[in-house]
Scaffold this motif. Sequence first.
Motif, PDB file in Angstrom:
ATOM      1  N   CYS A   1       0.843  -1.189   0.000  1.00 21.18           N
ATOM      2  CA  CYS A   1       0.000   0.000   0.000  1.00 21.18           C
ATOM      3  C   CYS A   1       0.878   1.237   0.000  1.00 21.18           C
ATOM      4  O   CYS A   1       1.347   1.679   1.047  1.00 21.18           O
ATOM      5  N   ARG A   2       1.106   1.759  -1.173  1.00 16.64           N
ATOM      6  CA  ARG A   2       1.959   2.918  -1.366  1.00 16.64           C
ATOM      7  C   ARG A   2       1.191   3.996  -2.132  1.00 16.64           C
ATOM      8  O   ARG A   2       0.204   3.713  -2.819  1.00 16.64           O
ATOM      9  N   GLY A   3       1.675   5.228  -2.051  1.00 19.76           N
ATOM     10  CA  GLY A   3       1.179   6.275  -2.930  1.00 19.76           C
ATOM     11  C   GLY A   3      -0.257   6.691  -2.686  1.00 19.76           C
ATOM     12  O   GLY A   3      -0.741   6.692  -1.558  1.00 19.76           O
ATOM     13  N   VAL A   4      -0.953   7.003  -3.786  1.00 25.01           N
ATOM     14  CA  VAL A   4      -2.285   7.609  -3.711  1.00 25.01           C
ATOM     15  C   VAL A   4      -3.235   6.826  -4.614  1.00 25.01           C
ATOM     16  O   VAL A   4      -2.798   6.137  -5.542  1.00 25.01           O
ATOM     17  N   ASP A   5      -4.535   6.890  -4.340  1.00 20.59           N
ATOM     18  CA  ASP A   5      -5.499   6.288  -5.271  1.00 20.59           C
ATOM     19  C   ASP A   5      -6.137   7.400  -6.117  1.00 20.59           C
ATOM     20  O   ASP A   5      -5.840   8.580  -5.947  1.00 20.59           O
ATOM     21  N   GLN A   6      -7.037   7.010  -7.021  1.00 19.01           N
ATOM     22  CA  GLN A   6      -7.606   8.001  -7.943  1.00 19.01           C
ATOM     23  C   GLN A   6      -8.443   9.063  -7.243  1.00 19.01           C
ATOM     24  O   GLN A   6      -8.652  10.146  -7.783  1.00 19.01           O
ATOM     25  N   ASP A   7      -8.918   8.766  -6.031  1.00 21.18           N
ATOM     26  CA  ASP A   7      -9.714   9.743  -5.281  1.00 21.18           C
ATOM     27  C   ASP A   7      -8.854  10.684  -4.447  1.00 21.18           C
ATOM     28  O   ASP A   7      -9.373  11.540  -3.735  1.00 21.18           O
ATOM     29  N   GLY A   8      -7.512  10.485  -4.499  1.00 21.54           N
ATOM     30  CA  GLY A   8      -6.631  11.376  -3.751  1.00 21.54           C
ATOM     31  C   GLY A   8      -6.349  10.924  -2.334  1.00 21.54           C
ATOM     32  O   GLY A   8      -5.813  11.692  -1.530  1.00 21.54           O
ATOM     33  N   HIS A   9      -6.695   9.679  -1.992  1.00 20.93           N
ATOM     34  CA  HIS A   9      -6.410   9.166  -0.649  1.00 20.93           C
ATOM     35  C   HIS A   9      -5.004   8.577  -0.608  1.00 20.93           C
ATOM     36  O   HIS A   9      -4.681   7.695  -1.401  1.00 20.93           O
ATOM     37  N   ALA A  10      -4.180   9.058   0.321  1.00 19.06           N
ATOM     38  CA  ALA A  10      -2.794   8.588   0.423  1.00 19.06           C
ATOM     39  C   ALA A  10      -2.707   7.390   1.360  1.00 19.06           C
ATOM     40  O   ALA A  10      -3.435   7.301   2.356  1.00 19.06           O
ATOM     41  N   ALA A  11      -1.796   6.466   1.035  1.00 18.50           N
ATOM     42  CA  ALA A  11      -1.563   5.292   1.887  1.00 18.50           C
ATOM     43  C   ALA A  11      -0.920   5.721   3.208  1.00 18.50           C
ATOM     44  O   ALA A  11      -0.270   6.770   3.279  1.00 18.50           O
TER      45      ALA A  11
ATOM     46  N   ARG B   1      -6.511  16.328  -6.164  1.00 17.47           N
ATOM     47  CA  ARG B   1      -7.615  15.933  -5.265  1.00 17.47           C
ATOM     48  C   ARG B   1      -7.108  15.775  -3.838  1.00 17.47           C
ATOM     49  O   ARG B   1      -7.777  16.167  -2.877  1.00 17.47           O
ATOM     50  N   HIS B   2      -5.920  15.156  -3.710  1.00 20.80           N
ATOM     51  CA  HIS B   2      -5.354  14.944  -2.372  1.00 20.80           C
ATOM     52  C   HIS B   2      -5.173  16.278  -1.658  1.00 20.80           C
ATOM     53  O   HIS B   2      -5.637  16.464  -0.526  1.00 20.80           O
TER      54      HIS B   2
END
Length: 594
Positions: free
Chosen positions: A227-237, A292-293
């Motif tokens: 679980c690294r980085g960000v998803d398309q909705d801007g949620h960071a790991a 988004r983040h």
Amino acid sequence: AKMAARLHEDLMLYSTDEKFFVVASQPGEVLEIDRMNFDLKLINVMPTLPPNTRKTPICAIIGIIHLLAGPYLLIMTEKQKVGRLDGHDIWEMKKSDVLPFVKTTIHLNDSQVRDNKEYVALVQHMLSTPGFYFSYTYDLTHTQQRIHYLAENNNLHSPLHERADDRFVWNQHVLRDFAVQPELRRFTLPILHGFVSINEVNVNRQQFTLGLISRRSTFRAGTRYYCRGVDQDGHAANYVETEQIVIHNGQKASFVQTRGSIPLFWSQKPCLIYKPTPSINNTPGTSKAVQRHFDEQVTIYGRQVVVNLIDRKGKELKIGASFAKEVSNINNPLIRYIHFDFHKECSKMRWHRLSILLNELQQDQDSFRFFSQSSKEVLSQQTGVFRTNCMDCLDRSNVVQSLLAQRMLEQQLKKMNILTSFEKFEDKVSLVKTFKNVWADNADFCSLQYAGTGALKTDFTRTGKRTRMGALKDGVNSLTRYYFNNFVDGFRQDAVDLFLGVHVVSRDEGTAIPSILQPPRNIRTTVLPLILIFGLAMFFLSLFIPASDGTYHVSYILFWAVAVGFTLFYIFRHGTEFVNSPRLSSDASLRKNS
């Protein structure tokens, strides 16, 4: 403001073959759960129960999760008091249980029975992770500043689970069956995952409460390398909001910081090497996700000072350059980006050089201020946060956050007249010891939940010095992390994904659709480790058994050495096939909450 109905605190669970009855200690409310048709309803009078009824005292209902065999009731059976915060008792969950509604698995085939057992084991593993906290009367998911706004907007009368911050309610998915029935609100308890510490501290013959709350986000939650980085909705790991609270004689002060993975599409899949190379996925949606983040961060917290602590060389160089470029492209005056190469600046035990970073952040810290309240009157508000990151957002991040928190605590204690204007935080021995241990414990809990071991560099956080013994302990923790990341974390990631509802179990798994938990076996991953073990055994055996023919003996040793070498080379070359990977979420690099 009208307050919400209090949650039931002490409950008694009665289990019969057909029903669960949850009885509140305050008379009048009994929750009846039908084990056959799965209905939940309140009844006024307990029916007469059969003699074989099981009676279990419980602290709370965690929720209900639907697995292959049917629903399972998740209950908390033991809790431990953390302390009192602002007049409210705060608790940590210590023991839990997973109870099936249906007593038989006769309706499942053999493969489904095996999968169902595995699903139950995943839920049990998740619930046994340290760091689940709750309060029956206090909203742990919100900062003091947000609680003040809720009170101002007359929102404190709504039930605890309804007004809680979605990002930090870890049992939200398993509470769904309760949340849709408002009449069950007194049984519906939101639970936080992270770290909570509450200490009573004496300084200059004055007592105050020092609280620290770290709230782990449920969005893009998981384990270190999956679980690294960000998803398309801007949620960071590995996103964590940390709030330090001081309460003294009706005065309250709160300072909030955040940490979270570098918000790009990047991954660092385990592959048996000690530190896998991070790879950046430069998809067209990257800039949008970063935007988004930060839009969400600015909306919630105000100004952002991004403190990036990763290396400016080697494996971390590329990802740091991409991050700097993306933040620059956003071109938002409310976001300031600072890159401080922690390892380079503090190499060879030169940890005093962290003062360079603190001096650079001082002006921002003074302008952000902190939330401060006396009785009901707000004296100041926090207008921005430091968003700190390293690669894992664990060890380096926690060191820097603790130093910022220490500087703010000194200011707050002076404002409350606990410290005089010329006194220094460092001179108050018991305060320093408590503060440093609390922040080191915070590091350990956040690390345990994400990486599987305690944090590194906590000797500095606990003592203010980097020690040889601390470095040795870090070595042991690093090796343990290596083992977990390669051979355990797939299971741990599955446990998180199942509990949070990223993966919802379909009753057709193992019949109409293939089993997700039992992917097709790869013969190489079974055979090659066996060959390696056999080869090593033969190699060492041939070393220690005396030989009659020297030349034959040497060639025998060489044969097994070459066999072991080739096997190891192949295994490491195809390392991703040999690690313990998650099975429930197909795209770990873009994982997001459903």
